[in-house]
Design a protein around this motif. Structure first.
Motif, PDB file in Angstrom:
ATOM      1  N   GLY A  27       2.166   2.459  -2.534  1.00 20.66           N
ATOM      2  CA  GLY A  27       1.828   3.163  -3.783  1.00 20.66           C
ATOM      3  C   GLY A  27       2.568   2.710  -5.027  1.00 20.66           C
ATOM      4  O   GLY A  27       2.604   3.435  -6.012  1.00 20.66           O
ATOM      5  N   LYS A  28       3.125   1.492  -4.993  1.00 20.66           N
ATOM      6  CA  LYS A  28       3.925   1.146  -6.169  1.00 20.66           C
ATOM      7  C   LYS A  28       3.089   0.875  -7.416  1.00 20.66           C
ATOM      8  O   LYS A  28       3.486   1.269  -8.499  1.00 20.66           O
ATOM      9  CB  LYS A  28       4.894  -0.003  -5.910  1.00 20.66           C
ATOM     10  CG  LYS A  28       4.245  -1.274  -5.590  1.00 20.66           C
ATOM     11  CD  LYS A  28       5.265  -2.246  -5.114  1.00 20.66           C
ATOM     12  CE  LYS A  28       4.552  -3.405  -4.493  1.00 20.66           C
ATOM     13  NZ  LYS A  28       3.501  -2.981  -3.544  1.00 20.66           N
ATOM     14  N   SER A  29       1.911   0.264  -7.267  1.00 25.06           N
ATOM     15  CA  SER A  29       1.089   0.033  -8.461  1.00 25.06           C
ATOM     16  C   SER A  29       0.603   1.359  -9.039  1.00 25.06           C
ATOM     17  O   SER A  29       0.545   1.534 -10.255  1.00 25.06           O
ATOM     18  CB  SER A  29      -0.103  -0.860  -8.134  1.00 25.06           C
ATOM     19  OG  SER A  29       0.359  -2.107  -7.667  1.00 25.06           O
ATOM     20  N   THR A  30       0.277   2.325  -8.171  1.00 25.09           N
ATOM     21  CA  THR A  30      -0.148   3.642  -8.647  1.00 25.09           C
ATOM     22  C   THR A  30       1.013   4.332  -9.361  1.00 25.09           C
ATOM     23  O   THR A  30       0.848   4.909 -10.432  1.00 25.09           O
ATOM     24  CB  THR A  30      -0.614   4.512  -7.454  1.00 25.09           C
ATOM     25  OG1 THR A  30      -1.498   3.730  -6.656  1.00 25.09           O
ATOM     26  CG2 THR A  30      -1.324   5.752  -7.908  1.00 25.09           C
TER      27      THR A  30
ATOM     28  N   LYS B 247       3.599   9.856  -1.722  1.00 30.98           N
ATOM     29  CA  LYS B 247       2.446  10.400  -0.991  1.00 30.98           C
ATOM     30  C   LYS B 247       2.806  11.696  -0.261  1.00 30.98           C
ATOM     31  O   LYS B 247       2.300  11.959   0.835  1.00 30.98           O
ATOM     32  CB  LYS B 247       1.874   9.383   0.013  1.00 30.98           C
ATOM     33  CG  LYS B 247       1.507   8.031  -0.594  1.00 30.98           C
ATOM     34  CD  LYS B 247       0.521   7.270   0.238  1.00 30.98           C
ATOM     35  CE  LYS B 247       0.300   5.865  -0.319  1.00 30.98           C
ATOM     36  NZ  LYS B 247      -0.673   5.079   0.395  1.00 30.98           N
TER      37      LYS B 247
ATOM     38  N   GLN C 191      -4.738   0.844 -11.678  1.00 29.22           N
ATOM     39  CA  GLN C 191      -3.828  -0.252 -11.358  1.00 29.22           C
ATOM     40  C   GLN C 191      -3.705  -1.192 -12.551  1.00 29.22           C
ATOM     41  O   GLN C 191      -4.046  -2.358 -12.494  1.00 29.22           O
ATOM     42  CB  GLN C 191      -4.305  -1.019 -10.133  1.00 29.22           C
ATOM     43  CG  GLN C 191      -4.746  -0.096  -9.023  1.00 29.22           C
ATOM     44  CD  GLN C 191      -3.738   0.028  -7.927  1.00 29.22           C
ATOM     45  OE1 GLN C 191      -3.310  -0.948  -7.369  1.00 29.22           O
ATOM     46  NE2 GLN C 191      -3.296   1.221  -7.619  1.00 29.22           N
TER      47      GLN C 191
ATOM     48  N   ASP D  46       0.781  -1.253   0.000  1.00 31.16           N
ATOM     49  CA  ASP D  46       0.000   0.000   0.000  1.00 31.16           C
ATOM     50  C   ASP D  46       0.809   1.297   0.000  1.00 31.16           C
ATOM     51  O   ASP D  46       0.232   2.360   0.179  1.00 31.16           O
ATOM     52  CB  ASP D  46      -0.972   0.062   1.197  1.00 31.16           C
ATOM     53  CG  ASP D  46      -2.279  -0.619   0.859  1.00 31.16           C
ATOM     54  OD1 ASP D  46      -2.456  -0.979  -0.316  1.00 31.16           O
ATOM     55  OD2 ASP D  46      -3.107  -0.789   1.765  1.00 31.16           O
TER      56      ASP D  46
ATOM     57  N   ILE E  95      -4.547  -5.857  -3.781  1.00 31.68           N
ATOM     58  CA  ILE E  95      -3.135  -6.159  -3.560  1.00 31.68           C
ATOM     59  C   ILE E  95      -2.547  -6.743  -4.836  1.00 31.68           C
ATOM     60  O   ILE E  95      -3.265  -7.291  -5.660  1.00 31.68           O
ATOM     61  CB  ILE E  95      -2.932  -7.195  -2.427  1.00 31.68           C
ATOM     62  CG1 ILE E  95      -3.741  -8.463  -2.714  1.00 31.68           C
ATOM     63  CG2 ILE E  95      -3.284  -6.607  -1.095  1.00 31.68           C
ATOM     64  CD1 ILE E  95      -3.336  -9.632  -1.861  1.00 31.68           C
ATOM     65  N   THR E  96      -1.249  -6.623  -4.977  1.00 30.43           N
ATOM     66  CA  THR E  96      -0.581  -7.242  -6.109  1.00 30.43           C
ATOM     67  C   THR E  96      -0.133  -8.629  -5.688  1.00 30.43           C
ATOM     68  O   THR E  96       0.437  -8.806  -4.622  1.00 30.43           O
ATOM     69  CB  THR E  96       0.647  -6.404  -6.521  1.00 30.43           C
ATOM     70  OG1 THR E  96       0.208  -5.081  -6.750  1.00 30.43           O
ATOM     71  CG2 THR E  96       1.294  -6.947  -7.772  1.00 30.43           C
TER      72      THR E  96
ATOM     73  N   ASP F 290       1.846  14.465  -0.998  1.00 31.28           N
ATOM     74  CA  ASP F 290       0.683  15.363  -1.001  1.00 31.28           C
ATOM     75  C   ASP F 290      -0.120  15.272   0.289  1.00 31.28           C
ATOM     76  O   ASP F 290      -0.924  16.130   0.602  1.00 31.28           O
ATOM     77  CB  ASP F 290      -0.230  15.010  -2.184  1.00 31.28           C
ATOM     78  CG  ASP F 290      -0.724  13.579  -2.100  1.00 31.28           C
ATOM     79  OD1 ASP F 290      -1.898  13.366  -1.833  1.00 31.28           O
ATOM     80  OD2 ASP F 290       0.088  12.649  -2.257  1.00 31.28           O
ATOM     81  N   GLN F 291       0.106  14.221   1.062  1.00 33.16           N
ATOM     82  CA  GLN F 291      -0.713  14.041   2.268  1.00 33.16           C
ATOM     83  C   GLN F 291      -0.356  15.090   3.324  1.00 33.16           C
ATOM     84  O   GLN F 291       0.822  15.393   3.522  1.00 33.16           O
ATOM     85  CB  GLN F 291      -0.466  12.651   2.837  1.00 33.16           C
ATOM     86  CG  GLN F 291      -0.891  11.563   1.896  1.00 33.16           C
ATOM     87  CD  GLN F 291      -1.761  10.532   2.559  1.00 33.16           C
ATOM     88  OE1 GLN F 291      -1.589  10.230   3.724  1.00 33.16           O
ATOM     89  NE2 GLN F 291      -2.708  10.007   1.833  1.00 33.16           N
TER      90      GLN F 291
ATOM     91  N   ALA G 213       2.339  10.031  -6.375  1.00 33.79           N
ATOM     92  CA  ALA G 213       1.821   9.290  -7.527  1.00 33.79           C
ATOM     93  C   ALA G 213       0.382   9.698  -7.781  1.00 33.79           C
ATOM     94  O   ALA G 213      -0.158   9.486  -8.854  1.00 33.79           O
ATOM     95  CB  ALA G 213       1.917   7.790  -7.273  1.00 33.79           C
TER      96      ALA G 213
HETATM   97  P1  GTP Z   1       0.151  -3.573  -3.305  1.00 33.01           P
HETATM   98  O1  GTP Z   1      -0.113  -3.715  -4.765  1.00 33.01           O
HETATM   99  O2  GTP Z   1      -0.974  -4.133  -2.520  1.00 33.01           O
HETATM  100  O3  GTP Z   1       1.429  -4.076  -2.850  1.00 33.01           O
HETATM  101  O4  GTP Z   1       0.074  -1.998  -2.955  1.00 33.01           O
HETATM  102  P2  GTP Z   1       0.797  -0.835  -3.695  1.00 33.01           P
HETATM  103  O5  GTP Z   1       2.050  -0.500  -2.987  1.00 33.01           O
HETATM  104  O6  GTP Z   1       0.854  -1.127  -5.143  1.00 33.01           O
HETATM  105  O7  GTP Z   1      -0.146   0.384  -3.441  1.00 33.01           O
HETATM  106  P3  GTP Z   1      -1.191   1.060  -4.401  1.00 33.01           P
HETATM  107  O8  GTP Z   1      -0.529   1.659  -5.593  1.00 33.01           O
HETATM  108  O9  GTP Z   1      -2.294   0.102  -4.610  1.00 33.01           O
HETATM  109  O10 GTP Z   1      -1.663   2.279  -3.491  1.00 33.01           O
HETATM  110  C1  GTP Z   1      -2.280   2.100  -2.243  1.00 33.01           C
HETATM  111  C2  GTP Z   1      -3.228   3.260  -1.969  1.00 33.01           C
HETATM  112  O11 GTP Z   1      -2.508   4.485  -1.831  1.00 33.01           O
HETATM  113  C3  GTP Z   1      -4.227   3.498  -3.085  1.00 33.01           C
HETATM  114  O12 GTP Z   1      -5.454   3.815  -2.505  1.00 33.01           O
HETATM  115  C4  GTP Z   1      -3.667   4.702  -3.849  1.00 33.01           C
HETATM  116  O13 GTP Z   1      -4.670   5.461  -4.473  1.00 33.01           O
HETATM  117  C5  GTP Z   1      -2.997   5.475  -2.743  1.00 33.01           C
HETATM  118  N1  GTP Z   1      -1.857   6.284  -3.218  1.00 33.01           N
HETATM  119  C6  GTP Z   1      -0.848   5.881  -4.027  1.00 33.01           C
HETATM  120  N2  GTP Z   1       0.024   6.894  -4.224  1.00 33.01           N
HETATM  121  C7  GTP Z   1      -0.459   7.969  -3.561  1.00 33.01           C
HETATM  122  C8  GTP Z   1       0.002   9.331  -3.376  1.00 33.01           C
HETATM  123  O14 GTP Z   1       1.025   9.771  -3.880  1.00 33.01           O
HETATM  124  N3  GTP Z   1      -0.752  10.119  -2.574  1.00 33.01           N
HETATM  125  C9  GTP Z   1      -1.902   9.687  -1.983  1.00 33.01           C
HETATM  126  N4  GTP Z   1      -2.560  10.550  -1.217  1.00 33.01           N
HETATM  127  N5  GTP Z   1      -2.357   8.431  -2.133  1.00 33.01           N
HETATM  128  C10 GTP Z   1      -1.658   7.580  -2.909  1.00 33.01           C
END
Ligand code: GTP
Length: 597
Positions: A18-21, A144, A41, A16, A54-55, A146-147, A175
């Motif tokens: 944010g790597k998939s994003t 993230k 995604q 979570d 999740i990935t 921006d948070q 992202a």
């Molecule tokens: P897995 O695939 O489960 O390992 O997770 P991941 O690391 O790929 O995370 P993913 O890209 O699914 O992002 C997790 C959550 O964080 C999602 O709800 C995204 O929309 C959010 N997110 C990703 N990048 C950002 C960012 O830069 N800012 C904010 N505010 N939210 C983000």
């Protein structure tokens, strides 16, 4: 493309972060997918990935990006060279770290994504070391930002103190809003070395992954380490010696895009008439059949942490389940499969998984992608028994050696108390206890594997309001006071439900198992007794009284269509029942038993 113009990199992160994003944004930035393509995604293709968010599978995509050699974005686009970038998106959850290490074998660098609010977490640590041990160039990306509560400086300090990564090397991104993303690809080009292979050597390619396609047969993802591959080439497998003709070859851009050729350093796909996992062996070296080559090192075999029996919900479906498992293991080589038979459940399979989530996901994929209805038995971990001699099955010493893991847990310091309580309830031994900074505690525990496969992670999350992160690696076997707990239905032991537990927990676990079964088994035409026993000693007992009347006849006796509908529905429901002795047990009952620890 000469190898100098190729970069192979991966994105690694805690779940979570944010790597998939981020992967989506990079694909958009390079025009590989359209902005707002309506499918968030992009690389999470499987239904289970979308449902669970999740990935599970690593995915690869090729992108093209124009950039100066020193990595600076250029104003004079025409003069700048185009680079070919292969991005490999990887899972974040501990159970899939096997996928991560496989992907890293095809990369020279990795983006280590860390959430600017949460900071370094347990899988950040695990993934960093996977990449570090594979000698990859690591680019820290603090995402993230921006948070409102983002604290990039704190994260920079953590990255410095934990991994010696320089604050000046960290990229700051969102992202979500796109902030800072323009620095990412130039940094990849500038800081990650190109693939090292030799263009003039005989072809050597590493088989990274494979999956089964109805029309094309097995599609293999490969990394060309040396030489080049053309459509029509004859290739051999170093592992099996079989020879194939390459019918199609190309890149994932991001869908399969035929190119007719793959050059040194490229990652792409081939279709060569392989028909099963027995042929497409992940980690295998493929080469031109006219040359013999030194095979590549391949991958460490997957270490299975949890075993469970998989049985067709309907006994006659054994062949169908066999077929579904064949197809799915083609896409998940980390599962081990052997046939077994249970006196209660008939013919089935004993499968080894990397963890409980992995087991769950495999189960779900079997149902969703291959239409199989399965019953899985209580998970077991690989115990070692001390026999009095090789041939006897008598246990000489009541002690059984049980496997343990070394667990890393990172969490906000205010939760120290509950975390210690949980770990000691789970028979853990504390090895290390420190603070990463003023707010975050870091603990290492040795824990029996059995204690973490069942619901440990969920409980840890719940006692820390979701803030703890957890990762583990396998450790030694330790002597332990364990007993076999049997479940008996109407006096008959059901082998598929027996489990091994610590002596001190046997009473409670036995009680919970009996209660769960009572809740999930419907009343039948006769009385059912459910017992939990250690040897001949019964430690818990419940009875389900017999059904008195034929409910169906009474309510629906007059209405033929309603009755028909109901019977249809019942038939559908029956598919998911398993008859043991004379007792019908619904599939959920088996599933619920998995959750008792
Ligand atoms: P897995 O695939 O489960 O390992 O997770 P991941 O690391 O790929 O995370 P993913 O890209 O699914 O992002 C997790 C959550 O964080 C999602 O709800 C995204 O929309 C959010 N997110 C990703 N990048 C950002 C960012 O830069 N800012 C904010 N505010 N939210 C983000």
């Amino acid at each position: 493309y000469s190898p100098e113009r190729i970069r192979n990199f991966s994105i690694i992160a805690h779940v979570d972060h944010g790597k998939s994003t981020l992967a989506d944004r990079l694909l958009e930035l390079t025009g590989t997918i359209k902005r707002g393509h309506g499918q968030p995604q992009y690389l999470d293709k499987l239904q289970v990935e979308r449902e669970r968010g999740i990935t599970v599978k690593a995915q690869t995509a090729t992108m093209f990006h124009k950039c100066n050699h020193n990595g600076s974005n250029t104003n004079d686009v025409d003069k700048a060279p185009t680079f070919l970038l292969n991005l490999i998106d990887t899972p974040g959850h501990v159970d899939f770290s096997y996928e991560v290490s496989r992907s890293l074998a095809a990369c020279q660098g990795a983006l280590l994504v860390v959430d600017a609010v949460q900071g370094v977490q347990a899988q950040t640590v695990a993934n960093f070391y996977l990449a570090f041990e594979s000698n990859l160039a690591i680019i820290p990306v603090i995402n993230k930002i921006d948070q409102p509560t983002a604290d990039p400086d704190r994260v920079k300090a953590q990255l410095k103190s934990m991994f010696d990564l320089e604050p000046s090397e960290c990229l700051l991104t969102s992202a979500k809003t796109g902030l800072g993303l323009e620095q990412v690809l130039p940094s990849v080009i500038d800081r990650i070395p190109h693939p090292p292979g030799n263009t003039s050597s005989p072809l050597r390619m590493l088989l990274l992954d494979s999956y089964y396609d109805e029309y094309k047969g097995v599609i293999c993802h490969v990394a060309i380490v040396d030489g080049m591959l053309c459509k029509g080439d004859k290739i051999s497998s170093a592992a099996t010696g079989y020879t194939y003709e390459v019918a199609d070859v190309g890149i994932m851009h991001p869908e399969l895009t035929p190119t007719g050729v793959l050059l040194t350093g490229q990652v792409g796909y081939i279709v060569s008439g392989m028909r099963s996992t027995k042929e497409a062996r992940v980690g295998d070296t493929l080469h031109h059949n006219r040359f013999s080559v030194e095979p590549l090192p391949g991958f460490k075999p997957a270490r299975h942490m949890v075993f469970s029996g998989l049985y067709p919900a309907d006994g006659s479906d054994f062949e169908a389940l066999n077929h579904a498992i064949e197809r799915l293991t083609c896409n998940d080589a980390s599962v081990s499969v052997t046939k077994e038979s249970s006196s209660a459940l008939g013919l089935g399979f004993r499968c080894g998984f990397l963890g409980l989530l992995h087991m769950d996901v495999f189960h779900q994929r079997l149902e969703q992608e291959h239409g199989a209805h399965v019953i899985s038995t209580v998970p077991t971990v690989p115990y070692i028994f001390e026999y009095s001699d090789g041939s006897k099955v008598q246990v000489q010493n009541p002690a059984i050696w049980e496997p343990t893991v070394l667990a890393t847990i990172i969490f906000p310091s205010e939760y120290v108390g509950p975390v210690i309580t949980l770990c000691s309830e789970r028979r853990g031994q504390q090895l290390e206890y420190s603070f990463m900074d003023s707010q975050r505690a870091f603990m290492k525990y040795r824990l029996p594997l059995r204690e973490i496969v069942v619901d440990f992670y969920n409980e840890l999350k719940s006692i820390t309001s979701g803030y703890a992160s957890f990762d583990y690696e396998d450790s030694d076997y330790q002597e332990s006071d364990l007993v076999k707990l049997d479940i008996l239905l109407n006096g008959q032991a059901v082998d598929a439900m027996s489990t091994i537990v610590h002596k001190l927990k046997a009473q409670r676990v036995g009680r919970e198992l009996v209660d769960k079964l009572k809740k999930f088994i419907d009343r039948q035409m006769f009385e059912i007794t459910i017992q939990a026993a250690i040897g001949t000693k019964v430690i818990a007992r419940e009875t389900i009284s017999a059904m008195r009347k034929n409910v169906l006849a009474k309510c629906y006796g007059g209405d033929v269509t309603r009755k028909k509908k109901l019977l249809e529905k019942q038939k559908e429901g029956k598919k998911r029942m398993k008859r043991i002795g004379s007792v019908d047990i619904p599939q959920e009952a088996f599933h619920e038993l998995l959750k008792v620890s």
